[in-house]
Design a protein around this motif. Structure first.
Motif, PDB file in Angstrom:
ATOM      1  N   THR A 225     -22.625 -41.778  16.446  1.00  0.00           N
ATOM      2  CA  THR A 225     -21.299 -42.282  16.093  1.00  0.00           C
ATOM      3  C   THR A 225     -20.232 -41.415  16.729  1.00  0.00           C
ATOM      4  O   THR A 225     -20.360 -40.189  16.808  1.00  0.00           O
ATOM      5  CB  THR A 225     -21.112 -42.300  14.567  1.00  0.00           C
ATOM      6  OG1 THR A 225     -21.335 -40.973  14.048  1.00  0.00           O
ATOM      7  CG2 THR A 225     -22.108 -43.252  13.919  1.00  0.00           C
ATOM      8  N   THR A 226     -19.186 -42.082  17.186  1.00  0.00           N
ATOM      9  CA  THR A 226     -18.053 -41.343  17.739  1.00  0.00           C
ATOM     10  C   THR A 226     -17.129 -40.908  16.609  1.00  0.00           C
ATOM     11  O   THR A 226     -17.164 -41.468  15.513  1.00  0.00           O
ATOM     12  CB  THR A 226     -17.284 -42.208  18.739  1.00  0.00           C
ATOM     13  OG1 THR A 226     -16.760 -43.363  18.053  1.00  0.00           O
ATOM     14  CG2 THR A 226     -18.192 -42.665  19.872  1.00  0.00           C
ATOM     15  N   GLU A 227     -16.304 -39.929  16.905  1.00  0.00           N
ATOM     16  CA  GLU A 227     -15.333 -39.427  15.935  1.00  0.00           C
ATOM     17  C   GLU A 227     -14.191 -38.777  16.700  1.00  0.00           C
ATOM     18  O   GLU A 227     -14.346 -38.400  17.864  1.00  0.00           O
ATOM     19  CB  GLU A 227     -15.992 -38.405  15.007  1.00  0.00           C
ATOM     20  CG  GLU A 227     -16.559 -37.188  15.738  1.00  0.00           C
ATOM     21  CD  GLU A 227     -17.226 -36.209  14.790  1.00  0.00           C
ATOM     22  OE1 GLU A 227     -16.491 -35.559  14.027  1.00  0.00           O
ATOM     23  OE2 GLU A 227     -18.474 -36.115  14.821  1.00  0.00           O
ATOM     24  N   PRO A 228     -13.032 -38.626  16.084  1.00  0.00           N
ATOM     25  CA  PRO A 228     -11.948 -37.899  16.749  1.00  0.00           C
ATOM     26  C   PRO A 228     -12.344 -36.428  16.911  1.00  0.00           C
ATOM     27  O   PRO A 228     -12.676 -35.757  15.930  1.00  0.00           O
ATOM     28  CB  PRO A 228     -10.761 -38.062  15.796  1.00  0.00           C
ATOM     29  CG  PRO A 228     -11.128 -39.207  14.905  1.00  0.00           C
ATOM     30  CD  PRO A 228     -12.615 -39.186  14.792  1.00  0.00           C
ATOM     31  N   THR A 235     -13.592 -26.419  22.031  1.00  0.00           N
ATOM     32  CA  THR A 235     -13.647 -25.391  23.069  1.00  0.00           C
ATOM     33  C   THR A 235     -13.806 -24.006  22.447  1.00  0.00           C
ATOM     34  O   THR A 235     -14.564 -23.166  22.965  1.00  0.00           O
ATOM     35  CB  THR A 235     -12.373 -25.443  23.927  1.00  0.00           C
ATOM     36  OG1 THR A 235     -12.242 -26.749  24.497  1.00  0.00           O
ATOM     37  CG2 THR A 235     -12.428 -24.415  25.037  1.00  0.00           C
ATOM     38  N   ALA A 236     -13.123 -23.742  21.348  1.00  0.00           N
ATOM     39  CA  ALA A 236     -13.270 -22.457  20.666  1.00  0.00           C
ATOM     40  C   ALA A 236     -14.709 -22.236  20.232  1.00  0.00           C
ATOM     41  O   ALA A 236     -15.260 -21.128  20.352  1.00  0.00           O
ATOM     42  CB  ALA A 236     -12.333 -22.399  19.466  1.00  0.00           C
ATOM     43  N   ASP A 237     -15.348 -23.284  19.750  1.00  0.00           N
ATOM     44  CA  ASP A 237     -16.751 -23.198  19.343  1.00  0.00           C
ATOM     45  C   ASP A 237     -17.639 -22.867  20.534  1.00  0.00           C
ATOM     46  O   ASP A 237     -18.527 -21.992  20.460  1.00  0.00           O
ATOM     47  CB  ASP A 237     -17.159 -24.530  18.705  1.00  0.00           C
ATOM     48  CG  ASP A 237     -18.632 -24.584  18.345  1.00  0.00           C
ATOM     49  OD1 ASP A 237     -19.204 -23.529  17.989  1.00  0.00           O
ATOM     50  OD2 ASP A 237     -19.225 -25.673  18.404  1.00  0.00           O
ATOM     51  N   VAL A 266     -18.742 -38.849  20.866  1.00  0.00           N
ATOM     52  CA  VAL A 266     -19.822 -38.265  20.083  1.00  0.00           C
ATOM     53  C   VAL A 266     -19.704 -36.750  20.214  1.00  0.00           C
ATOM     54  O   VAL A 266     -19.865 -36.197  21.314  1.00  0.00           O
ATOM     55  CB  VAL A 266     -21.199 -38.752  20.581  1.00  0.00           C
ATOM     56  CG1 VAL A 266     -22.326 -38.052  19.809  1.00  0.00           C
ATOM     57  CG2 VAL A 266     -21.317 -40.266  20.435  1.00  0.00           C
ATOM     58  N   ARG A 267     -19.420 -36.083  19.124  1.00  0.00           N
ATOM     59  CA  ARG A 267     -19.071 -34.662  19.183  1.00  0.00           C
ATOM     60  C   ARG A 267     -20.173 -33.815  19.843  1.00  0.00           C
ATOM     61  O   ARG A 267     -19.889 -32.980  20.707  1.00  0.00           O
ATOM     62  CB  ARG A 267     -18.798 -34.141  17.764  1.00  0.00           C
ATOM     63  CG  ARG A 267     -18.376 -32.671  17.742  1.00  0.00           C
ATOM     64  CD  ARG A 267     -18.142 -32.157  16.324  1.00  0.00           C
ATOM     65  NE  ARG A 267     -17.725 -30.772  16.365  1.00  0.00           N
ATOM     66  CZ  ARG A 267     -16.461 -30.360  16.516  1.00  0.00           C
ATOM     67  NH1 ARG A 267     -15.504 -31.263  16.631  1.00  0.00           N
ATOM     68  NH2 ARG A 267     -16.168 -29.086  16.558  1.00  0.00           N
ATOM     69  N   GLY A 268     -21.423 -34.040  19.443  1.00  0.00           N
ATOM     70  CA  GLY A 268     -22.517 -33.248  19.999  1.00  0.00           C
ATOM     71  C   GLY A 268     -22.651 -33.428  21.497  1.00  0.00           C
ATOM     72  O   GLY A 268     -22.915 -32.464  22.231  1.00  0.00           O
ATOM     73  N   ASN A 269     -22.470 -34.654  21.979  1.00  0.00           N
ATOM     74  CA  ASN A 269     -22.570 -34.915  23.416  1.00  0.00           C
ATOM     75  C   ASN A 269     -21.428 -34.250  24.179  1.00  0.00           C
ATOM     76  O   ASN A 269     -21.639 -33.682  25.255  1.00  0.00           O
ATOM     77  CB  ASN A 269     -22.563 -36.417  23.677  1.00  0.00           C
ATOM     78  CG  ASN A 269     -23.838 -37.082  23.212  1.00  0.00           C
ATOM     79  OD1 ASN A 269     -24.771 -36.415  22.770  1.00  0.00           O
ATOM     80  ND2 ASN A 269     -23.888 -38.398  23.296  1.00  0.00           N
ATOM     81  N   ARG A 271     -19.820 -31.626  23.285  1.00  0.00           N
ATOM     82  CA  ARG A 271     -20.065 -30.170  23.255  1.00  0.00           C
ATOM     83  C   ARG A 271     -21.079 -29.783  24.335  1.00  0.00           C
ATOM     84  O   ARG A 271     -20.895 -28.773  25.041  1.00  0.00           O
ATOM     85  CB  ARG A 271     -20.589 -29.747  21.882  1.00  0.00           C
ATOM     86  CG  ARG A 271     -20.734 -28.237  21.730  1.00  0.00           C
ATOM     87  CD  ARG A 271     -21.340 -27.862  20.371  1.00  0.00           C
ATOM     88  NE  ARG A 271     -21.290 -26.432  20.159  1.00  0.00           N
ATOM     89  CZ  ARG A 271     -22.162 -25.569  20.671  1.00  0.00           C
ATOM     90  NH1 ARG A 271     -23.155 -26.012  21.438  1.00  0.00           N
ATOM     91  NH2 ARG A 271     -22.050 -24.278  20.434  1.00  0.00           N
ATOM     92  N   THR A 272     -22.134 -30.576  24.488  1.00  0.00           N
ATOM     93  CA  THR A 272     -23.134 -30.297  25.517  1.00  0.00           C
ATOM     94  C   THR A 272     -22.528 -30.373  26.908  1.00  0.00           C
ATOM     95  O   THR A 272     -22.813 -29.537  27.779  1.00  0.00           O
ATOM     96  CB  THR A 272     -24.300 -31.292  25.394  1.00  0.00           C
ATOM     97  OG1 THR A 272     -24.910 -31.152  24.110  1.00  0.00           O
ATOM     98  CG2 THR A 272     -25.346 -31.057  26.466  1.00  0.00           C
ATOM     99  N   ILE A 273     -21.683 -31.381  27.143  1.00  0.00           N
ATOM    100  CA  ILE A 273     -21.008 -31.522  28.442  1.00  0.00           C
ATOM    101  C   ILE A 273     -20.162 -30.291  28.739  1.00  0.00           C
ATOM    102  O   ILE A 273     -20.259 -29.679  29.817  1.00  0.00           O
ATOM    103  CB  ILE A 273     -20.144 -32.801  28.456  1.00  0.00           C
ATOM    104  CG1 ILE A 273     -21.039 -34.045  28.412  1.00  0.00           C
ATOM    105  CG2 ILE A 273     -19.240 -32.837  29.681  1.00  0.00           C
ATOM    106  CD1 ILE A 273     -20.285 -35.333  28.136  1.00  0.00           C
ATOM    107  N   LEU A 274     -19.342 -29.902  27.775  1.00  0.00           N
ATOM    108  CA  LEU A 274     -18.443 -28.770  27.963  1.00  0.00           C
ATOM    109  C   LEU A 274     -19.215 -27.464  28.117  1.00  0.00           C
ATOM    110  O   LEU A 274     -18.902 -26.636  28.982  1.00  0.00           O
ATOM    111  CB  LEU A 274     -17.481 -28.689  26.769  1.00  0.00           C
ATOM    112  CG  LEU A 274     -16.344 -27.677  26.852  1.00  0.00           C
ATOM    113  CD1 LEU A 274     -15.513 -27.898  28.103  1.00  0.00           C
ATOM    114  CD2 LEU A 274     -15.462 -27.784  25.612  1.00  0.00           C
ATOM    115  N   LEU A 275     -20.237 -27.273  27.300  1.00  0.00           N
ATOM    116  CA  LEU A 275     -21.029 -26.046  27.344  1.00  0.00           C
ATOM    117  C   LEU A 275     -21.690 -25.875  28.709  1.00  0.00           C
ATOM    118  O   LEU A 275     -21.659 -24.778  29.299  1.00  0.00           O
ATOM    119  CB  LEU A 275     -22.085 -26.076  26.238  1.00  0.00           C
ATOM    120  CG  LEU A 275     -23.054 -24.899  26.172  1.00  0.00           C
ATOM    121  CD1 LEU A 275     -22.313 -23.618  25.831  1.00  0.00           C
ATOM    122  CD2 LEU A 275     -24.156 -25.153  25.155  1.00  0.00           C
ATOM    123  N   ASN A 276     -22.276 -26.940  29.236  1.00  0.00           N
ATOM    124  CA  ASN A 276     -22.972 -26.834  30.524  1.00  0.00           C
ATOM    125  C   ASN A 276     -22.002 -26.617  31.677  1.00  0.00           C
ATOM    126  O   ASN A 276     -22.297 -25.842  32.600  1.00  0.00           O
ATOM    127  CB  ASN A 276     -23.814 -28.083  30.759  1.00  0.00           C
ATOM    128  CG  ASN A 276     -25.153 -28.019  30.051  1.00  0.00           C
ATOM    129  OD1 ASN A 276     -26.080 -27.352  30.485  1.00  0.00           O
ATOM    130  ND2 ASN A 276     -25.250 -28.698  28.922  1.00  0.00           N
TER     131      ASN A 276
END
Length: 375
Positions: A225-228, A235-237, A266-269, A271-276
């Motif tokens: 599920t997507t979310e705001p 980014t801080a995380d 999708v928050r987890g996705n 985060r993975t994009i940004l982290l990599n």
């Protein structure tokens, strides 16, 4: 030989159509069947499966549009070839016939043998091409379904293999650590050999974990599920996770989310994009300068874009561009550890949400990844 069904209750008109068509015998020979009513037309159509139906609108027991609808039920989808024949001044009727499945129309008393022949042949060729395209589409669908099954099988194999290999590798790691702690060697190369074994075990463990990550992206658990998502908080995380690496190389990370501080994803996705992307920016830093990374978001053509720009090693896109997002491809193997999985994962996640990635890079200067998150 093409089969033509003439449907008209006027015998003189049917005779005219036969004569006009047979004038073209040197170009194309036709086998002609006739029907003077809707009932007769249905029977002839079922018996002979004609290549084209010349259908008069006015019939004693029905009209051309109703019969057209009935013939569509008797023919396989998108294989019916009908040329509707209407009276003069019936352009609206002709348009309605075309909208309901006729391939063309003729107006009574307004065509000769040449126009009749060309209209019939054009309708037949159009119908044959339509069937060819439909068959090709079905073949493509079958191939795509087979590829999808193959991909699922490969994913399942990789997932099972990576899962089953993890425990033996962990056992090897434990035995090696115990060996380092308790064993002694009368070999001047001991330290070098142990470092090489340690590095090989680490690379093997990382590869197995990355394989599991690749498959996990393809088979997410449950409904995503997507979310705001507030970009500053996310980014801080991520920066907190990368803090040891960033501190070790004195990386400077600048952010600008003024144009788009929040987006639906999708928050987890995300985060993975940004982290990599941030991990790559630091990993492939230039050895002569501290890494500087600019992270920004904005709207382009009403679509969200995430941009990560670094001053690292860069790359030759003419040479490496086609392979950039392939699995296990690395273009700077001397620059730190890695298995070449990060960009593959990023691209797979972005495409899964209907997005795309643009890359600009110059060797020795740096790289910019521009992630169009949707559309």
């Amino acid at each position: 030989m093409k089969k033509i069904l003439l449907v008209d209750d006027n015998e003189h008109d049917r005779m005219l159509y036969r004569r006009l068509l047979r004038k073209q015998a040197e170009h194309q020979e036709f086998q002609i069947f006739e029907a003077d009513s809707g009932d007769a037309a249905r029977a002839q159509f079922t018996a002979h499966c004609p290549d084209c139906v010349l259908l008069d609108y006015n019939l004693p027991d029905t009209d051309g549009l109703e019969l057209l609808a009935e013939l569509k039920l008797l023919a396989p989808t998108d294989t019916l070839c009908v040329v509707m024949i209407t009276g003069g001044g019936s352009e609206a009727l002709a348009v309605k016939a075309l909208n309901n499945g006729a391939l063309d129309y003729l107006v009574k008393q307004h065509f000769d043998h040449e126009l009749l022949f060309k209209t019939v042949m054009h309708a037949i060729e159009k119908n044959e091409w339509r069937q060819h395209v439909a068959q090709h589409h079905r073949q493509l669908q079958a191939v795509n379904q087979q590829l999808a099954r193959t991909n699922r099988d490969l994913d399942n194999f990789v997932y099972a293999a990576s899962h089953d290999l993890r425990q033996p590798v962990n056992n090897l790691r434990g035995l090696f650590d115990e060996l380092q702690r308790s064993a002694t060697f009368d070999d001047p190369e001991q330290a070098t050999i142990l470092r090489m074994v340690d590095a090989s075990l680490h690379a093997l463990s990382t590869t197995i974990s990355d394989l599991a990550s690749v498959v996990q992206v393809a088979r997410p658990s449950g409904e995503q599920t997507t979310e705001p998502v507030a970009l500053a908080d996310l980014t801080a995380d991520v920066l907190q996770t990368l803090h040891p690496q960033l501190q070790a190389v004195q990386a400077d990370i600048q952010t600008d989310f003024a144009d788009l501080p929040e987006l639906e994803y999708v928050r987890g996705n995300l985060r993975t994009i940004l982290l990599n992307l941030l991990t790559n920016a630091v990993k492939y830093r230039h050895p002569e300068r501290a890494p500087q990374v600019a992270l920004r978001t904005r709207l382009v053509a009403n679509q969200p874009v995430l941009e990560v720009q670094d001053n690292g090693l860069g790359m030759d896109l003419e040479r490496h561009g086609p392979e950039l997002f392939q699995l296990f491809r690395r273009f700077h193997p001397h620059a730190g550890e890695g298995t070449g999985v990060g960009l593959f994962l990023v691209n797979r996640l972005v495409q899964a949400h209907g997005g795309r990635i643009e890359v600009e890079s110059e060797e020795g200067q740096g790289t910019t990844f521009r992630v169009h998150l949707r559309g």
